[in-house]
Motif scaffolding. Structure first.
Motif, short mmCIF file in Angstrom:
data_model
loop_
_atom_site.label_atom_id
_atom_site.label_comp_id
_atom_site.label_asym_id
_atom_site.label_seq_id
_atom_site.Cartn_x
_atom_site.Cartn_y
_atom_site.Cartn_z
N ILE A 1 -53.09 99.91 37.29
CA ILE A 1 -51.93 100.29 36.49
C ILE A 1 -51.52 101.72 36.86
O ILE A 1 -52.33 102.49 37.40
N HIS A 2 -50.28 102.08 36.54
CA HIS A 2 -49.83 103.45 36.77
C HIS A 2 -50.42 104.40 35.73
O HIS A 2 -50.86 105.49 36.05
N GLY A 3 -50.40 103.99 34.47
CA GLY A 3 -51.03 104.79 33.42
C GLY A 3 -50.08 105.69 32.66
O GLY A 3 -50.41 106.13 31.55
N ASP A 4 -48.92 106.02 33.21
CA ASP A 4 -47.93 106.84 32.51
C ASP A 4 -46.55 106.34 32.91
O ASP A 4 -45.73 107.08 33.45
N ALA A 5 -46.30 105.08 32.62
CA ALA A 5 -45.13 104.37 33.15
C ALA A 5 -43.87 104.71 32.38
O ALA A 5 -43.50 104.05 31.41
N LEU A 6 -43.20 105.77 32.83
CA LEU A 6 -41.95 106.22 32.24
C LEU A 6 -40.88 106.35 33.32
O LEU A 6 -41.20 106.65 34.48
N PRO A 7 -39.61 106.17 32.98
CA PRO A 7 -38.55 106.35 33.98
C PRO A 7 -38.57 107.73 34.63
O PRO A 7 -38.17 107.85 35.79
N ARG A 8 -39.02 108.76 33.92
CA ARG A 8 -39.05 110.10 34.52
C ARG A 8 -40.04 110.17 35.68
O ARG A 8 -39.99 111.12 36.47
N ASN A 9 -40.94 109.19 35.78
CA ASN A 9 -41.90 109.15 36.88
C ASN A 9 -41.43 108.24 38.01
O ASN A 9 -42.24 107.80 38.84
N VAL A 10 -40.14 107.97 38.03
CA VAL A 10 -39.52 107.18 39.10
C VAL A 10 -38.28 107.93 39.58
O VAL A 10 -37.49 108.42 38.77
N LEU A 11 -38.12 108.03 40.88
CA LEU A 11 -36.90 108.59 41.46
C LEU A 11 -36.21 107.50 42.27
O LEU A 11 -36.87 106.80 43.06
N VAL A 12 -34.91 107.35 42.07
CA VAL A 12 -34.14 106.35 42.82
C VAL A 12 -33.44 107.05 43.98
O VAL A 12 -32.47 107.77 43.79
N GLY A 13 -33.98 106.87 45.17
CA GLY A 13 -33.41 107.45 46.37
C GLY A 13 -32.54 106.46 47.11
O GLY A 13 -32.28 105.35 46.62
N PRO A 14 -32.10 106.82 48.31
CA PRO A 14 -31.22 105.92 49.08
C PRO A 14 -31.89 104.60 49.45
O PRO A 14 -31.19 103.62 49.71
N ASP A 15 -33.23 104.58 49.47
CA ASP A 15 -33.94 103.34 49.81
C ASP A 15 -34.46 102.61 48.58
O ASP A 15 -35.21 101.64 48.71
N GLY A 16 -34.10 103.09 47.39
CA GLY A 16 -34.53 102.41 46.17
C GLY A 16 -35.49 103.25 45.35
O GLY A 16 -35.76 104.42 45.65
N PRO A 17 -36.08 102.66 44.29
CA PRO A 17 -36.98 103.40 43.39
C PRO A 17 -38.29 103.79 44.07
O PRO A 17 -38.85 103.01 44.85
N VAL A 18 -38.77 104.99 43.75
CA VAL A 18 -40.02 105.52 44.27
C VAL A 18 -40.88 105.97 43.09
O VAL A 18 -40.39 106.67 42.20
N LEU A 19 -42.15 105.59 43.10
CA LEU A 19 -43.08 105.92 42.02
C LEU A 19 -43.67 107.31 42.24
O LEU A 19 -44.08 107.66 43.35
N MET A 20 -43.74 108.11 41.16
CA MET A 20 -44.28 109.47 41.24
C MET A 20 -45.40 109.64 40.22
O MET A 20 -45.67 108.77 39.42
N ASP A 21 -46.05 110.82 40.28
CA ASP A 21 -47.07 111.22 39.30
C ASP A 21 -48.16 110.14 39.17
O ASP A 21 -48.18 109.36 38.21
N LEU A 22 -49.08 110.16 40.11
CA LEU A 22 -50.10 109.12 40.21
C LEU A 22 -51.45 109.53 39.64
O LEU A 22 -52.44 108.86 39.84
N GLU A 23 -51.49 110.62 38.89
CA GLU A 23 -52.76 111.15 38.40
C GLU A 23 -53.49 110.19 37.47
O GLU A 23 -54.72 110.18 37.43
N THR A 24 -52.74 109.43 36.69
CA THR A 24 -53.37 108.54 35.71
C THR A 24 -53.51 107.11 36.23
O THR A 24 -53.79 106.19 35.44
N PHE A 25 -53.33 106.91 37.52
CA PHE A 25 -53.49 105.58 38.11
C PHE A 25 -54.92 105.10 37.84
O PHE A 25 -55.89 105.81 38.09
N SER A 26 -55.04 103.88 37.29
CA SER A 26 -56.32 103.41 36.77
C SER A 26 -56.45 101.91 37.00
O SER A 26 -55.55 101.26 37.52
N THR A 27 -57.58 101.37 36.55
CA THR A 27 -57.71 99.92 36.44
C THR A 27 -58.03 99.61 35.00
O THR A 27 -59.00 100.13 34.44
N ASP A 28 -57.18 98.83 34.36
CA ASP A 28 -57.33 98.60 32.92
C ASP A 28 -56.38 97.49 32.50
O ASP A 28 -55.87 96.75 33.34
N LEU A 29 -56.11 97.42 31.21
CA LEU A 29 -55.16 96.44 30.70
C LEU A 29 -53.77 96.76 31.23
O LEU A 29 -53.28 97.89 31.07
#
Length: 290
Positions: free
Chosen positions: A175-203
Motif C-alpha cells: 500500500i502507499h500508506g498516505d493516499a491523498l491527491p496531494r501525493n500525486v502529480l499529473v504530468g504530460p505522461d499522466g499521474p505520478v505517485l510521490m511521497d513513498l515514505e509510508t509505503f508498507s504491506t498491510d490492509l
C-alpha cells in the motif's frame, strides 16, 4: 536523538551545509519534511532527525522497486540518503510541471496499480499509522495542554488494539500508506505517485479510508469521492471495519499537526479544533488542511 522543530530557515541552512545553494532553493512543502527544488537541479527532502534516516532509506528502496515494476512514481537521484548534522536528506529527480490539478480519480488509478503489486524482494513494514504520534506530540511539548496529549495517547492505544481485530475485504499487500491527491502529480505522461515514505504491506483498506476521511473532515465534494470509488471499483465505507481505521487515521492526523505548533499559532488553533471534535465525538466538525 530528540526530534527538533524544522523551519524553512533551518532546512535551508542544512542544504548549504550539504554543499547546495540553500538560499536559492525553492520551497515546495513544509511538513514532517522540508522539500525544496534545488538550483542545482534535483529536489531535496530534508527530514527532522536521525530517527528518520531508516525511513529515508526505505523510501529510496521503494522508489527503485516501483521503477522496476513500471509504476509511475518519483525516481531517486541518489542511491542513498545524506546525513547532514543529524538530519537525513534525500535527492530526487525533478518532476515536470503539472498539466492540471490532481483529481481523486487519478489517485484511484495509481492505487489500483499499487494494490495489484506482489510483495517486493525486500521486507516492507506494516503500516504503523499511529507510530508517529509520540514523535509529533514530543515536538509540541510545552506548547499544548498536557491533557490533550494524554487524550491522544490513550486514543492511540485504543485504536491500535481495535485495529488488530478488523477483518479485511481486500487481500493485504503493498500500500502507499498516505493516499491523498496531494501525493500525486499529473504530468504530460499522466499521474505520478510521490511521497513513498509510508509505503508498507498491510490492509489495502488503509489507502481507501484516507479519501473517505477527506470527504467527511476536509469537505471534499461527494461527487469527487464518488469519482474516486468508481475509479477504484469499491467504496470502503461499505465495510464494517472502516470506522476503526478512520478513528486511527483521525488520531494520527490530530497528533500530526502538533509538530507545526512551535512558532505557528494557526497550527495550535487547528490542533485544538481537532482534539475537541474527537473528545466530543463530533464527526461533522470540519478540519483545515496543513
Amino acid at each position: 536523538m530528540e526530534a527538533i522543530p524544522l523551519s524553512q530557515d533551518s532546512a535551508r541552512r542544512l542544504l548549504s551545509a550539504a554543499g547546495f545553494d540553500g538560499p536559492r532553493a525553492r520551497l515546495l512543502a513544509l511538513g514532517e519534511n522540508a522539500v525544496f527544488a534545488l538550483a542545482e537541479g534535483p529536489v531535496a527532502k530534508v527530514g527532522r532527525t536521525v530517527e528518520l534516516l531508516e525511513r529515508a532509506r526505505h523510501e529510496m528502496r521503494v522508489a527503485r522497486w516501483l521503477a522496476e515494476q513500471g509504476v509511475p512514481a518519483v525516481r531517486a537521484a541518489r542511491a542513498e540518503p545524506l546525513l547532514v548534522e543529524g538530519s537525513p536528506m534525500t535527492l530526487w529527480e525533478p518532476l515536470p510541471a503539472p498539466v492540471r490539478q490532481t483529481r481523486p480519480a487519478d489517485l484511484a488509478q495509481l492505487l489500483r496499480l499499487v494494490h495489484a503489486l506482489p510483495e517486493p524482494p525486500f521486507p516492507l513494514p506494516e503500516r504503523d499509522l499511529l507510530g508517529g504520534v509520540e514523535r509529533w506530540l514530543g515536538l509540541a511539548q510545552g506548547h499544548v495542554d498536557p491533557a490533550d496529549m494524554a487524550f491522544l495517547r490513550a486514543r492511540r492505544d485504543e485504536y491500535a488494539l481495535a485495529g488488530r481485530e478488523v477483518k479485511p475485504v481486500l487481500d493485504p499487500g503493498p500500500i502507499h500508506g498516505d493516499a491523498l491527491p496531494r501525493n500525486v502529480l499529473v504530468g504530460p505522461d499522466g499521474p505520478v505517485l510521490m511521497d513513498l515514505e509510508t509505503f508498507s504491506t498491510d490492509l489495502r483498506e488503509h489507502d481507501l479510508v484516507v479519501m473517505a476521511l477527506t470527504r467527511d473532515r476536509y469537505g471534499m465534494p461527494d461527487s469527487q469521492y464518488r469519482s474516486f470509488t468508481s475509479g477504484y471499483g469499491w467504496d470502503v465505507t461499505e465495510w464494517d471495519g472502516c470506522l476503526v481505521l478512520r478513528g486511527a487515521r483521525e488520531t494520527a492526523s490530530a497528533a500530526w499537526v502538533a509538530q507545526q505548533i512551535p512558532g505557528n499559532p494557526a497550527a495550535l488553533a487547528e490542533f485544538r479544533r481537532r482534539v475537541a471534535s474527537l473528545r466530543e465525538g463530533d464527526p461533522a466538525v470540519r478540519w483545515h488542511s496543513f
